[in-house]
Design a protein around this motif. Structure first.
Motif, short mmCIF file in Angstrom:
data_model
loop_
_atom_site.label_atom_id
_atom_site.label_comp_id
_atom_site.label_asym_id
_atom_site.label_seq_id
_atom_site.Cartn_x
_atom_site.Cartn_y
_atom_site.Cartn_z
N LEU A 24 0.83 -1.21 0.00
CA LEU A 24 0.00 0.00 0.00
C LEU A 24 0.87 1.26 0.00
O LEU A 24 0.80 2.07 0.92
N PRO A 25 1.69 1.46 -1.02
CA PRO A 25 2.66 2.56 -1.00
C PRO A 25 2.04 3.96 -0.92
O PRO A 25 2.67 4.87 -0.39
N ASP A 26 0.85 4.15 -1.44
CA ASP A 26 0.23 5.47 -1.40
C ASP A 26 -0.52 5.73 -0.10
O ASP A 26 -0.97 6.84 0.15
N ILE A 27 -0.63 4.71 0.72
CA ILE A 27 -1.42 4.80 1.95
C ILE A 27 -0.56 4.82 3.20
O ILE A 27 -0.85 5.52 4.15
N VAL A 28 0.52 4.03 3.22
CA VAL A 28 1.30 3.84 4.44
C VAL A 28 2.68 4.47 4.32
O VAL A 28 3.44 4.17 3.40
N ALA A 29 3.00 5.34 5.30
CA ALA A 29 4.32 5.95 5.39
C ALA A 29 5.10 5.36 6.56
O ALA A 29 6.32 5.24 6.51
N SER A 30 4.39 5.00 7.63
CA SER A 30 5.06 4.44 8.80
C SER A 30 4.08 3.60 9.61
O SER A 30 2.86 3.69 9.44
N VAL A 31 4.65 2.78 10.49
CA VAL A 31 3.85 1.93 11.38
C VAL A 31 4.37 2.14 12.79
O VAL A 31 5.57 2.18 13.02
N GLU A 32 3.45 2.28 13.73
CA GLU A 32 3.81 2.49 15.13
C GLU A 32 3.09 1.44 15.97
O GLU A 32 1.92 1.16 15.77
N SER A 33 3.80 0.90 16.94
CA SER A 33 3.20 -0.05 17.88
C SER A 33 2.74 0.72 19.12
O SER A 33 3.47 1.56 19.64
N VAL A 34 1.53 0.44 19.55
CA VAL A 34 0.98 1.06 20.75
C VAL A 34 0.66 -0.02 21.75
O VAL A 34 0.46 -1.18 21.40
N GLN A 35 0.62 0.35 23.00
CA GLN A 35 0.31 -0.61 24.07
C GLN A 35 -1.14 -0.77 24.30
O GLN A 35 -2.00 -0.13 24.15
#
Length: 80
Positions: free
Chosen positions: A69-80
């Motif tokens: 999904l190159p046009d949708i996702v720039a980064s991913v973050e994990s949350v608790q």
């Protein structure tokens, strides 16, 4: 759920979750920030407490989402 969120969860379910589950872990979709194109997830099971969770997040989760999904996702973050 928006179409963008559905696209993200489809990739998580089909391309990422099976690998994590095979190692005793799992992943949950938490949310998506459209402005920053950031996906928020929660690593659970063995992945939640694993010392390599950051590498899993960056090299497996983030790279796969960016590739699919190159046009949708720039980064991913994990949350608790």
């Amino acid at each position: 759920m928006t179409q963008v969120q559905k696209n993200i969860t489809d990739v998580l379910e089909k391309d990422i979750r099976p690998a994590l589950v095979s190692h005793g872990g799992d992943i949950e979709f938490v949310g998506y920030d459209e402005t920053e194109k950031k996906v928020m997830v929660r690593l659970t099971g063995a992945c939640g407490g694993c010392p390599f969770a950051r590498e899993t997040l960056r090299f497996q989760v983030e790279n796969v989402l960016k590739d699919r999904l190159p046009d949708i996702v720039a980064s991913v973050e994990s949350v608790q």
